[in-house]
Design a protein around this motif. Structure first.
Motif, PDB file in Angstrom:
ATOM      1  N   LEU A 202     -58.105 -22.191  31.181  1.00  0.00           N
ATOM      2  CA  LEU A 202     -57.604 -21.274  32.375  1.00  0.00           C
ATOM      3  C   LEU A 202     -55.960 -21.280  31.900  1.00  0.00           C
ATOM      4  O   LEU A 202     -55.356 -22.057  31.995  1.00  0.00           O
ATOM      5  N   VAL A 203     -55.866 -20.024  31.346  1.00  0.00           N
ATOM      6  CA  VAL A 203     -54.469 -19.654  30.778  1.00  0.00           C
ATOM      7  C   VAL A 203     -53.446 -19.160  32.124  1.00  0.00           C
ATOM      8  O   VAL A 203     -53.872 -18.251  32.541  1.00  0.00           O
ATOM      9  N   MET A 204     -52.511 -19.965  32.211  1.00  0.00           N
ATOM     10  CA  MET A 204     -51.574 -19.734  33.310  1.00  0.00           C
ATOM     11  C   MET A 204     -50.122 -19.228  32.840  1.00  0.00           C
ATOM     12  O   MET A 204     -49.532 -19.727  31.679  1.00  0.00           O
ATOM     13  N   PRO A 205     -49.570 -18.346  33.207  1.00  0.00           N
ATOM     14  CA  PRO A 205     -48.256 -18.007  32.903  1.00  0.00           C
ATOM     15  C   PRO A 205     -46.935 -19.241  32.872  1.00  0.00           C
ATOM     16  O   PRO A 205     -47.215 -19.998  34.045  1.00  0.00           O
ATOM     17  N   GLY A 206     -45.950 -19.112  32.397  1.00  0.00           N
ATOM     18  CA  GLY A 206     -44.919 -20.284  32.253  1.00  0.00           C
ATOM     19  C   GLY A 206     -44.231 -20.234  33.503  1.00  0.00           C
ATOM     20  O   GLY A 206     -44.195 -21.499  33.906  1.00  0.00           O
ATOM     21  N   ASN A 207     -43.929 -19.231  34.366  1.00  0.00           N
ATOM     22  CA  ASN A 207     -43.244 -19.462  35.534  1.00  0.00           C
ATOM     23  C   ASN A 207     -44.019 -20.223  36.693  1.00  0.00           C
ATOM     24  O   ASN A 207     -43.677 -20.743  37.776  1.00  0.00           O
ATOM     25  N   LEU A 208     -45.434 -20.281  36.450  1.00  0.00           N
ATOM     26  CA  LEU A 208     -46.362 -21.109  37.444  1.00  0.00           C
ATOM     27  C   LEU A 208     -46.686 -22.456  36.690  1.00  0.00           C
ATOM     28  O   LEU A 208     -47.514 -23.064  37.574  1.00  0.00           O
ATOM     29  N   SER A 209     -46.221 -22.598  35.721  1.00  0.00           N
ATOM     30  CA  SER A 209     -46.510 -24.043  35.050  1.00  0.00           C
ATOM     31  C   SER A 209     -45.575 -25.199  35.016  1.00  0.00           C
ATOM     32  O   SER A 209     -45.481 -25.984  34.365  1.00  0.00           O
ATOM     33  N   VAL A 210     -44.778 -25.189  35.997  1.00  0.00           N
ATOM     34  CA  VAL A 210     -43.527 -26.040  35.987  1.00  0.00           C
ATOM     35  C   VAL A 210     -44.439 -27.282  36.467  1.00  0.00           C
ATOM     36  O   VAL A 210     -45.070 -27.448  37.437  1.00  0.00           O
ATOM     37  N   ASN A 211     -44.074 -28.321  35.612  1.00  0.00           N
ATOM     38  CA  ASN A 211     -44.704 -29.793  36.070  1.00  0.00           C
ATOM     39  C   ASN A 211     -43.583 -30.573  36.220  1.00  0.00           C
ATOM     40  O   ASN A 211     -42.834 -31.063  35.475  1.00  0.00           O
ATOM     41  N   ILE A 212     -43.474 -31.307  37.509  1.00  0.00           N
ATOM     42  CA  ILE A 212     -42.425 -32.067  37.975  1.00  0.00           C
ATOM     43  C   ILE A 212     -42.437 -33.394  37.629  1.00  0.00           C
ATOM     44  O   ILE A 212     -43.546 -34.201  38.067  1.00  0.00           O
ATOM     45  N   ASP A 213     -41.527 -34.073  36.758  1.00  0.00           N
ATOM     46  CA  ASP A 213     -41.670 -35.314  36.552  1.00  0.00           C
ATOM     47  C   ASP A 213     -40.246 -35.837  36.753  1.00  0.00           C
ATOM     48  O   ASP A 213     -40.170 -37.217  37.093  1.00  0.00           O
ATOM     49  N   THR A 214     -39.121 -35.317  36.645  1.00  0.00           N
ATOM     50  CA  THR A 214     -37.909 -35.802  36.589  1.00  0.00           C
ATOM     51  C   THR A 214     -37.256 -34.773  37.651  1.00  0.00           C
ATOM     52  O   THR A 214     -37.472 -33.889  38.078  1.00  0.00           O
ATOM     53  N   ALA A 215     -35.818 -35.237  37.917  1.00  0.00           N
ATOM     54  CA  ALA A 215     -35.074 -34.681  38.791  1.00  0.00           C
ATOM     55  C   ALA A 215     -34.620 -33.237  38.350  1.00  0.00           C
ATOM     56  O   ALA A 215     -34.397 -32.331  38.967  1.00  0.00           O
TER      57      ALA A 215
END
Length: 230
Positions: A202-215
């Motif tokens: 399932l290909v998603m665009p970059g602006n919806l693909s933020v993956n939060i791990d750090t501040a």
């Protein structure tokens, strides 16, 4: 299909303390995932957490928290597949029936939409694959441009670009998992895999693909929210 959505939200985040309920915009981080799942075609979506405060916040935003996760599945070393297997088995025991598949929805990828969830469900139903995993184009971070460092020298790997500074358009498009959706059939998951042998994208665009791990990731997510999604 009968599909269980699972939102994992442990309380011991080190990189961003209280990450899963930290405010992103005007909502706690977990709320974005809960709202997208609630409007989707998932049969049921539950939150798996070891933390009573997270459980309370999740409930305030419509989350279903039918159990508190055991502490041994909430350590830094606990793997996600064990957490999901526990949630699946617990829900099947509570409900007295089996699910056909499970969708892991990590709250740290807050911008996945209801339509992304439903598209993944459609792909699995139409293809009868083992799994569907969301990905994003790596764009400028293409593996062919990567190097090893040995004794301070940059060394080209075997898969390097054909010539230095080869345009990205000439390289075969590659993707990386973005963490938003892992949809897996029950038997594959219980065999200790999210992927199986037949995994669809399932290909998603970059602006919806933020993956939060750090501040920094959290600040970047706020910037995306302010500039692209508001």
């Amino acid at each position: 299909m009968k599909v269980l959505g699972i939102v994992p939200a442990r309380g011991g985040s080190k990189g961003v303390p209280g990450k899963n309920i930290k405010l992103l915009g005007e909502k706690p981080l977990i709320a974005y995932t809960l709202e997208a799942a609630a409007a989707s075609q998932l049969t049921r979506t539950i939150v798996s957490t070891d933390d009573e405060h997270i459980a309370q916040v999740a409930k305030e935003w419509g989350g279903d928290v039918p159990f508190i996760r055991p502490s041994d599945l909430a350590t830094d070393l606990a793997n996600s597949i064990g957490v999901v297997q526990h949630a699946l088995r617990t829900m099947e025991e509570l409900e007295g029936g089996q699910y056909d598949a499970v969708m892991l929805l990590q709250p740290t990828t807050p911008f996945r939409r209801t339509e992304d969830i439903d598209k993944a469900l459609s792909i699995l139903a139409e293809t009868q694959a083992d799994s569907v995993i969301s990905v994003v184009d790596v764009e400028g971070h293409h593996p062919a441009r990567m190097k090893f460092i040995k004794d301070g020298k940059l060394i080209d790997p075997e898969f390097c670009e054909a010539y230095e500074n080869q345009p990205r358009q000439e390289l075969e498009t590659m993707y990386i998992r973005n963490g938003a959706i892992y949809l897996t059939k029950r038997d594959i998951l219980l065999n200790n895999s999210f992927k199986g042998k037949d995994c669809r994208a399932l290909v998603m665009p970059g602006n919806l693909s933020v993956n939060i791990d750090t501040a920094f990731d959290f600040d970047y997510a706020q910037w995306i929210l302010d500039h692209y999604l508001s």
